[in-house]
Motif scaffolding. Structure first.
Motif: not given
Ligand code: NAI
Length: 592
Positions: A14, A17, A35-36, A70, A86, A94, A115, A139-140
């Motif tokens: 996402g 990641g 990814d999934i 995966l 991520a 997680k 996270t 934490h990027f």
């Molecule tokens: P996102 O919702 O954009 O992406 C998450 C990705 O993980 C999706 O592509 C999803 O298909 C995949 N996914 C979900 N469950 C999965 C699993 N069990 N196995 C494999 N892939 C799986 O989320 P985002 O924004 O990239 O956030 C990722 C992490 O980074 C979170 O923990 C978030 O709190 C943290 N984060 C987010 C920030 C932001 O600005 N969006 C900033 C800093 C940290």
């Protein structure tokens, strides 16, 4: 065991990641991105290649990323020297993924969870011993390529060698600035920003401020970025901001300030916006929205969009004219109007809250100041700001404004210590004495280097080890005749003297924004002073609507300026000794 990263694996493609995978590729490291399903990862990867601002250094950098799913490619996890998780911000998801990684990874590989603030140690609590030794939180900030701050969170089980390696690698290879954090909810930057943001919006709603007033007061006027309050919410996404705030509220039962995160006023506003799908940039409407050529804003009273309403508080414009931030801040805090009232509420509460979170979130003050500066682009962190305003007088002002101050600050003052930072040292609330400031031996402060030659727009300095530094310091680092002159002289000095090399670099906001369009042709004008003279702007095209006769001297002036620049640059190119250029941020025109 020494670590080498020849292959990274990123799981979750996402926003974060994808961006992290791209940034590892930018550092030249091949990445498996999983990814999934293949469809999800392909869609994310395609989107990422078109991201603006660009996630990849060049289009070809993306070739270093191999995408997979995966279900089909989980075996790739065994090839990773660093595996970065991520996926969604959900502790159970997680933990489940961690169990899989633990089963598949090679021994000794580093694993990190990205996270916004979940407890790191509990993500890995069921994992094997080797896993726990090599597991760490990262934490990027978003977007990972551009945001300077990386918070790194070790657990009690993380091997110190892994902590050092991750820090060194992130700084040297990924170009990040690392702050080591304790494993406390939302770590440092998001903890302070979540509470600070809620404090600000709650105050705006309680006291009838408009969106424009709030963003004008809580931005550059008080040393914060233009995104201020409401624009920042649009950028982050209201859904994310709300989830982070409500998660945090549940995780900090002992925090005396946590109720602000559940402010009924703020929650009602969030609900009304969310119900209308106004999540911010991601839904093309938030607190602000494009309406044709205009930017509309939400009227906080009616909840409807309306045309921009310029704030009619004279001290805002007056304050913005004050260049020095310390003076500007003091000016605003002293105003007996809406700007002053909001600035006092926001700044004093931010300082008070930061002081009350020590030593809970950090034992040392520089980590907090850096996290706020690097993570949220504030000009100064809370303790730096406090020093600027004067610690003792600000404590008094804070208490008058209802912001409570941590006892250790008063203890520090009672012991005769009047500032947090002093003579290159910093007060430690733990040892109750001044300690040396953490210093990275690789860091150089250009302004402290001896000057060899200097003019209005540039300085030639001695960096040590026989290396010269040519620093630009003209307005916005534009190229002008002075820079050209010193560029020429720098090469002469380099070749003539005992010098080994020359670096061209500086510590400005931008490396160089190109030619100074105002005075590039100065000195060539038949009409008088530089300002009135021709410029590279109107002559560069070689076309004048008034005809060749009048345009002649202007064109010649520009041609001369361009030729002089070209000659100087050729001199750099063919210098007899190495010249290294260190560009960053905006590097345009002649600067490029
Ligand atoms: P996102 O919702 O954009 O992406 C998450 C990705 O993980 C999706 O592509 C999803 O298909 C995949 N996914 C979900 N469950 C999965 C699993 N069990 N196995 C494999 N892939 C799986 O989320 P985002 O924004 O990239 O956030 C990722 C992490 O980074 C979170 O923990 C978030 O709190 C943290 N984060 C987010 C920030 C932001 O600005 N969006 C900033 C800093 C940290």
């Amino acid at each position: 065991m020494p670590h080498t990263i020849t292959r990274a694996v990123v799981i979750g493609s996402g926003t974060m990641g994808g961006g992290i995978a791209a940034h590892f590729a930018n550092a030249g490291i091949p990445v498996y991105l999983l990814d999934i399903t293949k469809d999800v990862v392909k869609a994310s990867f395609d989107r990422m290649k078109k991201n603006k601002p660009a996630a990849f250094h060049t289009a070809r950098t993306a070739d270093l990323v191999t995408i997979g799913s995966l279900d089909k490619n989980e075996a790739w996890i065994a090839e990773g020297d660093w595996i970065i998780e991520a996926i969604v911000e959900n502790i159970d998801a997680k933990r489940e993924l961690v169990a899989k990684i633990d089963r598949l990874r090679k021994k000794g590989s580093i694993v990190s969870s990205n996270t916004s603030g979940l407890p790191i140690a509990s993500i890995s609590s069921e994992a094997s011993e080797d896993f726990k030794k090599h597991f760490i939180g990262t934490h990027f900030f978003n977007p990972p390529r551009y945001m300077k701050l990386l918070e790194v969170i070790p657990t009690p089980d993380t091997d110190p060698g892994v902590i050092n390696f991750v820090r060194e690698f992130a700084e040297s290879r990924l170009g990040k600035s690392v702050v080591l954090c304790k494993d406390t909810p939302n770590f440092i930057a998001n903890r302070l920003a979540s509470v600070g943001g809620a404090t600000l919006v709650d105050f705006a709603l309680a006291n009838d401020y408009t969106i424009e007033e709030t963003d004008s007061i809580a931005g550059p006027l008080i040393g914060r970025p233009k995104t201020a309050a409401f624009r920042l919410q649009d950028l982050v996404g209201l859904d994310i901001a709300s989830a982070v705030a409500s998660n945090l509220h549940g995780l900090i039962p002992d925090d005396e300030t946590r109720d602000i995160l559940a402010s009924p006023r703020v929650e009602a506003l969030r609900k009304s916006q969310t119900d209308k799908n106004r999540l911010g940039d991601k839904t093309a409407q938030g607190f602000y929205k494009k309406g044709g050529k205009e930017i509309l804003s939400v009227d906080l009273k009616t909840g409807e969009y309306r045309a921009r309403l310029e704030p009619s508080i004279p001290s805002i414009a007056e304050g913005l004219k004050i260049k020095s931030l310390p003076e500007r801040l003091k000016f605003v805090l002293a105003q007996d109007d809406k700007a002053g009232a909001m600035a006092r509420h926001v700044v004093y509460n931010a300082l008070g809250y930061a002081s009350r979170r020590v030593p809970e979130i950090s034992d040392d003050l520089p980590s907090i100041d850096r996290a706020v500066r690097w993570g949220f682009s504030h000009d100064f962190g809370p303790f730096e700001t406090w020093d600027i305003l004067g610690v003792a007088e600000t404590v008094e002002a804070m208490e008058k404004n209802g912001a409570s101050v941590a006892p250790w600050v008063k203890e520090m003052l009672t012991a005769g210590n009047t500032s947090f930072y002093r003579d290159g040292r910093v007060y430690s609330p733990v040892s109750k004495s001044y300690e040396p400031l953490p210093h990275d031996a690789r860091e150089i402060d250009v302004k402290t280097l001896p000057v060899v030659q200097e003019n209005k727009s540039a300085s030639l300095r001695d960096m040590g080890d026989g290396v010269l530094l040519l620093e630009f310091h003209s307005k916005m680092n534009t190229l002008d005749a002075d820079i050209r002159a010193l560029l020429n002289e720098s090469i002469d000095e380099l070749e003539r003297g005992d010098w080994k090399a020359l670096v061209i670099g500086n510590q400005g906001a931008d490396f160089c924004v190109g030619a100074n369009l105002k005075n590039a042709g100065s000195g060539f004008s038949p009409t008088g002073p530089a300002e009135a003279g021709p410029s590279e702007k109107n002559v560069g095209s070689g076309f004048s609507p008034t005809g060749p006769a009048e345009a002649g001297p202007y064109i010649r002036a520009a041609e001369d300026a361009v030729k002089a620049t070209q000659d100087a640059l050729m001199k750099v190119r063919f210098a007899a000794k190495p010249v290294v250029t260190a560009p960053f941020a905006r590097t345009l025109g002649g600067g490029a």
